[in-house]
Scaffold this motif. Structure first.
Motif, PDB file in Angstrom:
ATOM      1  N   ARG A 134       0.733  -1.218  -0.109  1.00  0.00           N
ATOM      2  CA  ARG A 134       0.214   0.100   0.416  1.00  0.00           C
ATOM      3  C   ARG A 134       1.120   1.252   0.094  1.00  0.00           C
ATOM      4  N   GLN A 135       2.170   1.440   0.151  1.00  0.00           N
ATOM      5  CA  GLN A 135       3.316   2.209   0.005  1.00  0.00           C
ATOM      6  C   GLN A 135       3.441   2.746  -0.822  1.00  0.00           C
ATOM      7  N   LEU A 136       3.249   4.023  -1.469  1.00  0.00           N
ATOM      8  CA  LEU A 136       3.553   4.268  -2.596  1.00  0.00           C
ATOM      9  C   LEU A 136       4.534   4.979  -2.747  1.00  0.00           C
ATOM     10  N   ALA A 137       5.028   4.489  -4.466  1.00  0.00           N
ATOM     11  CA  ALA A 137       6.437   4.230  -4.771  1.00  0.00           C
ATOM     12  C   ALA A 137       7.557   5.294  -4.509  1.00  0.00           C
ATOM     13  N   GLY A 138       6.944   6.333  -4.563  1.00  0.00           N
ATOM     14  CA  GLY A 138       7.494   7.507  -4.162  1.00  0.00           C
ATOM     15  C   GLY A 138       8.550   6.753  -2.974  1.00  0.00           C
ATOM     16  N   THR A 139       7.758   6.637  -2.100  1.00  0.00           N
ATOM     17  CA  THR A 139       9.004   6.658  -0.458  1.00  0.00           C
ATOM     18  C   THR A 139       9.848   5.547  -0.598  1.00  0.00           C
ATOM     19  N   LEU A 140       9.936   4.381  -1.592  1.00  0.00           N
ATOM     20  CA  LEU A 140       9.911   3.640  -1.210  1.00  0.00           C
ATOM     21  C   LEU A 140      11.771   3.912  -1.286  1.00  0.00           C
ATOM     22  N   SER A 141      12.510   2.655  -0.569  1.00  0.00           N
ATOM     23  CA  SER A 141      14.400   2.716  -1.070  1.00  0.00           C
ATOM     24  C   SER A 141      14.718   2.812  -2.382  1.00  0.00           C
ATOM     25  N   GLU A 144      14.053  -0.854  -2.568  1.00  0.00           N
ATOM     26  CA  GLU A 144      12.543  -1.783  -3.044  1.00  0.00           C
ATOM     27  C   GLU A 144      12.100  -1.645  -3.945  1.00  0.00           C
ATOM     28  N   GLN A 145      12.570   0.126  -4.821  1.00  0.00           N
ATOM     29  CA  GLN A 145      11.496   0.456  -6.106  1.00  0.00           C
ATOM     30  C   GLN A 145      12.556  -0.055  -7.437  1.00  0.00           C
ATOM     31  N   GLN A 146      13.329  -1.356  -7.418  1.00  0.00           N
ATOM     32  CA  GLN A 146      14.291  -2.433  -7.881  1.00  0.00           C
ATOM     33  C   GLN A 146      12.880  -3.279  -7.681  1.00  0.00           C
ATOM     34  N   MET A 147      12.689  -3.289  -6.649  1.00  0.00           N
ATOM     35  CA  MET A 147      11.754  -4.924  -6.735  1.00  0.00           C
ATOM     36  C   MET A 147      10.336  -4.758  -7.377  1.00  0.00           C
ATOM     37  N   VAL A 148      10.074  -3.602  -7.408  1.00  0.00           N
ATOM     38  CA  VAL A 148       9.272  -2.798  -8.460  1.00  0.00           C
ATOM     39  C   VAL A 148       9.170  -2.876  -9.492  1.00  0.00           C
ATOM     40  N   ALA A 149       9.991  -2.600  -9.655  1.00  0.00           N
ATOM     41  CA  ALA A 149      10.327  -2.760 -11.387  1.00  0.00           C
ATOM     42  C   ALA A 149      10.442  -3.458 -11.627  1.00  0.00           C
ATOM     43  N   VAL A 150      10.669  -4.665 -10.966  1.00  0.00           N
ATOM     44  CA  VAL A 150      10.548  -6.297 -11.571  1.00  0.00           C
ATOM     45  C   VAL A 150       9.647  -6.940 -11.675  1.00  0.00           C
ATOM     46  N   GLY A 151       8.918  -6.683 -10.764  1.00  0.00           N
ATOM     47  CA  GLY A 151       7.504  -7.508 -10.376  1.00  0.00           C
ATOM     48  C   GLY A 151       6.347  -7.412 -11.244  1.00  0.00           C
ATOM     49  N   ARG A 152       6.848  -5.644 -11.548  1.00  0.00           N
ATOM     50  CA  ARG A 152       5.390  -5.081 -12.416  1.00  0.00           C
ATOM     51  C   ARG A 152       5.873  -5.594 -13.800  1.00  0.00           C
ATOM     52  N   ALA A 153       7.328  -5.711 -14.199  1.00  0.00           N
ATOM     53  CA  ALA A 153       7.794  -6.453 -15.247  1.00  0.00           C
ATOM     54  C   ALA A 153       7.169  -8.242 -15.413  1.00  0.00           C
TER      55      ALA A 153
END
Length: 248
Positions: A134-141, A144-153
């Motif tokens: 539920r956390q906004l991407a702009g507040t991630l380390s 964590e942002q890299q993990m989001v990018a991988v997960g999104r792909a």
């Protein structure tokens, strides 16, 4: 094995500046390969060309038995290719789970249960995303942002996953977590291309590697062969042209 991707004589130029020169390689289904080398070697240019962001001046790309022409990136994603860019390209005001659902946009015919199952697979692979859903991407380390990018792909269920410098700017512990996830994907049969400056990390998860320098491939071989060859580190550090008249 069946070849998933076949690249022959690929060349890219920016005006009179040659960015890629006669790159040829192929990749089997279920295989992970890597391109390593210093900044400016042409590794990112290669991925952007495969993804349709750049147009080659020469050469051919065949994916899943079909020759690619001028298809834009979104068509290539729909066809089964996906790129995790070095800059991640996240939307700061969107949550982690919104990003993941965005990655599944082309899977509109999924049922709610299928989407939930896909999300669960991502959260199992990258548990920190479940904690931050539920956390906004702009507040991630950065990690964590890299993990989001991988997960999104991965939510697009690609046939070919391409990763551009996933360790850039990350702390060693976070880098280790990212590469553990990459290794699990490889073990599960994902086909992938990894572009990475950290040669040791890249060769630890790939079966084969290519060393690039100044727009061309200067050495190639199995990951074990390249990892044990001291000249690879010279190429990785960008020392001269010592590969030009030698072969591995």
């Amino acid at each position: 094995m069946t070849k998933l991707l076949e690249v022959s004589g690929l060349a890219v130029a920016y005006g009179n500046a040659v960015a890629l020169e006669s790159i040829s390689f192929d990749i089997d289904r279920g295989e992970f390969i890597t391109f390593i080398g210093p900044n400016g070697a042409g590794k990112t240019t290669l991925l952007n060309c495969l993804m349709g962001v750049l147009s080659p001046k020469a050469g051919t790309i065949a994916f899943d038995g079909r020759r690619l022409g001028t298809e834009p990136p979104e068509a290539r994603v729909a066809g089964g290719m996906v790129l995790v860019p070095e800059r991640r390209e996240l939307f700061p005001a969107l949550s982690v789970e919104d990003h993941l659902r965005l990655g599944a946009f082309l899977k509109r015919r999924r049922t709610r249960e299928q989407t939930a199952a896909a999300l669960d697979r991502i959260y199992t692979l990258l548990p920190k995303l479940a904690e931050r859903r539920r956390q906004l991407a702009g507040t991630l380390s950065g990690g964590e942002q890299q993990m989001v990018a991988v997960g999104r792909a991965l939510m697009s269920e690609p046939q070919l996953l391409m990763l551009d410098e996933p360790s850039t700017g990350l702390a060693p512990r976070i880098t280790e977590e990212i590469f553990e996830a990459i290794d699990r994907l490889r073990a599960d049969g994902m086909t992938g291309i990894l572009v990475e400056q950290n040669a040791n990390l890249a060769l630890s998860v790939a079966s084969r590697g290519y060393v690039m320098e100044v727009g061309g491939v200067v050495a190639s071989g199995t990951a074990a062969d390249l990892r044990n060859d001291p000249r690879v580190m010279a190429a990785y550090l960008g020392v001269g042209d010592r590969y030009r008249d030698t072969a591995i």
